[in-house]
Design a protein around this motif. Sequence first.
Motif, PDB file in Angstrom:
ATOM      1  N   ASP A 119      36.660   8.423  36.551  1.00 35.39           N
ATOM      2  CA  ASP A 119      38.174   8.471  36.524  1.00 35.39           C
ATOM      3  C   ASP A 119      38.911   7.442  37.958  1.00 35.39           C
ATOM      4  O   ASP A 119      39.674   6.891  37.268  1.00 35.39           O
ATOM      5  CB  ASP A 119      38.203   8.711  36.248  1.00 35.39           C
ATOM      6  CG  ASP A 119      38.820   9.750  34.036  1.00 35.39           C
ATOM      7  OD1 ASP A 119      37.966   8.789  33.766  1.00 35.39           O
ATOM      8  OD2 ASP A 119      37.985  11.315  34.465  1.00 35.39           O
ATOM      9  N   LEU A 126      44.911   0.842  36.351  1.00 30.19           N
ATOM     10  CA  LEU A 126      46.603   1.912  35.467  1.00 30.19           C
ATOM     11  C   LEU A 126      47.328   1.710  36.293  1.00 30.19           C
ATOM     12  O   LEU A 126      48.686   1.328  35.994  1.00 30.19           O
ATOM     13  CB  LEU A 126      46.018   3.292  34.614  1.00 30.19           C
ATOM     14  CG  LEU A 126      44.745   3.473  33.799  1.00 30.19           C
ATOM     15  CD1 LEU A 126      44.994   5.062  33.708  1.00 30.19           C
ATOM     16  CD2 LEU A 126      45.147   2.630  33.031  1.00 30.19           C
ATOM     17  N   GLN A 147      52.734   3.654  27.297  1.00 30.32           N
ATOM     18  CA  GLN A 147      51.227   3.531  26.339  1.00 30.32           C
ATOM     19  C   GLN A 147      50.198   3.438  28.129  1.00 30.32           C
ATOM     20  O   GLN A 147      49.603   4.697  27.709  1.00 30.32           O
ATOM     21  CB  GLN A 147      50.937   2.734  26.126  1.00 30.32           C
ATOM     22  CG  GLN A 147      51.981   1.858  24.764  1.00 30.32           C
ATOM     23  CD  GLN A 147      51.482   3.457  24.071  1.00 30.32           C
ATOM     24  OE1 GLN A 147      50.031   3.372  23.156  1.00 30.32           O
ATOM     25  NE2 GLN A 147      52.591   3.622  23.659  1.00 30.32           N
ATOM     26  N   ILE A 148      50.684   2.871  28.811  1.00 30.42           N
ATOM     27  CA  ILE A 148      49.540   3.531  30.179  1.00 30.42           C
ATOM     28  C   ILE A 148      49.909   4.597  31.172  1.00 30.42           C
ATOM     29  O   ILE A 148      49.131   5.730  31.117  1.00 30.42           O
ATOM     30  CB  ILE A 148      49.843   2.264  31.624  1.00 30.42           C
ATOM     31  CG1 ILE A 148      49.959   0.915  30.632  1.00 30.42           C
ATOM     32  CG2 ILE A 148      48.866   2.406  32.828  1.00 30.42           C
ATOM     33  CD1 ILE A 148      50.416  -0.077  31.627  1.00 30.42           C
ATOM     34  N   ASN A 150      50.605   7.150  29.464  1.00 29.80           N
ATOM     35  CA  ASN A 150      50.242   8.479  28.058  1.00 29.80           C
ATOM     36  C   ASN A 150      48.777   8.838  28.272  1.00 29.80           C
ATOM     37  O   ASN A 150      48.114   9.495  28.736  1.00 29.80           O
ATOM     38  CB  ASN A 150      50.431   7.830  27.034  1.00 29.80           C
ATOM     39  CG  ASN A 150      52.038   7.475  26.007  1.00 29.80           C
ATOM     40  OD1 ASN A 150      52.713   8.684  26.986  1.00 29.80           O
ATOM     41  ND2 ASN A 150      52.395   7.498  25.607  1.00 29.80           N
ATOM     42  N   THR A 151      48.301   7.387  28.766  1.00 32.31           N
ATOM     43  CA  THR A 151      47.182   7.262  28.847  1.00 32.31           C
ATOM     44  C   THR A 151      46.712   7.541  30.620  1.00 32.31           C
ATOM     45  O   THR A 151      45.654   8.778  30.511  1.00 32.31           O
ATOM     46  CB  THR A 151      46.352   5.784  29.585  1.00 32.31           C
ATOM     47  OG1 THR A 151      46.565   4.819  27.913  1.00 32.31           O
ATOM     48  CG2 THR A 151      44.914   5.458  29.605  1.00 32.31           C
ATOM     49  N   VAL A 155      43.934  11.334  31.441  1.00 32.07           N
ATOM     50  CA  VAL A 155      43.254  11.233  32.572  1.00 32.07           C
ATOM     51  C   VAL A 155      43.319  12.543  33.301  1.00 32.07           C
ATOM     52  O   VAL A 155      42.165  13.034  33.438  1.00 32.07           O
ATOM     53  CB  VAL A 155      43.234   9.765  33.132  1.00 32.07           C
ATOM     54  CG1 VAL A 155      42.001  10.246  34.165  1.00 32.07           C
ATOM     55  CG2 VAL A 155      43.338   8.883  32.517  1.00 32.07           C
TER      56      VAL A 155
END
Length: 279
Positions: A119, A126, A147-148, A150-151, A155
């Motif tokens: 990660d 990100l 959206q990024i 949220n990702t 993580v």
Amino acid sequence: MVKENLYQPFEIDFKELKEFPKAMYKNNFFKLIYIVDGTGLQYINQYSFNYRKGNLFLITPQDSYSFVIEDKTKFFFLSFNDIYIRPKTNKDNDWVQRMEYILQNASHRPGCILKNRVDKPLVSVLVEAIYNENNFLQLYHAKIVQQIVNTLILVVARNIALKLPKNIKENTGEPVLDILHYIQQHIFEQEKLKSECIGEAFGISLAYLGRYFKKQTGETLQQYILNYKLRLIETRLLHSDMRINEIANELNFSDESHLHRMFKKHKGLSPSQYRKRNL
């Protein structure tokens, strides 16, 4: 103590600083702080950590924090509140409750939260993508940034969840998550950690509590409490100047020698040896 305000569900900021404002900060929202570049010292609650490029810190609403910069540091700040991760539909409700639990669970886990090796480069990509979208402001940039974000939060949740009991999954039953939260809240109160008290708090019989907890988490209740205390002891040994007897007193061991025997049995080193070797 300085308190900051959050005016949007999430807010993003990049700052390059030679000196961090000389204050302790405490907020009523979550804050992710990623070190894009630079070195220095992070203070969180009563602990201190050396930071470097690639570290990611999660500040929860219970935490106070500050930084001392050694080499000029570029910070990425992502602030968000629990409203942001709340469900938009009933279908999402179970997962979001787990997310809230996982993020709150980070309050006893100071330091860099990236425990999953794969990660680390993902988070770097990100953060860079958010930086580029904010700079170039191309079509749909706001939606893409969301959206990024949220990702990135997912993580973070995954890395925190890696340190939860081995059987905990995103679909684990809510009662056991409430029990884990209760244990963490009362980890310094020995009486409230007794099985009888936990069973009474949740209306679960003593006979069923043990079987239920083991089935849901893969650990017995007492194993979980002991392992949780071991992690807290490690944190205090490595990131505070607390004496061994002070740690023993805080965590309700009968005396320093009791903590010494227990720690050596499970870690293979005495607390003082562990501190010396890892520092």
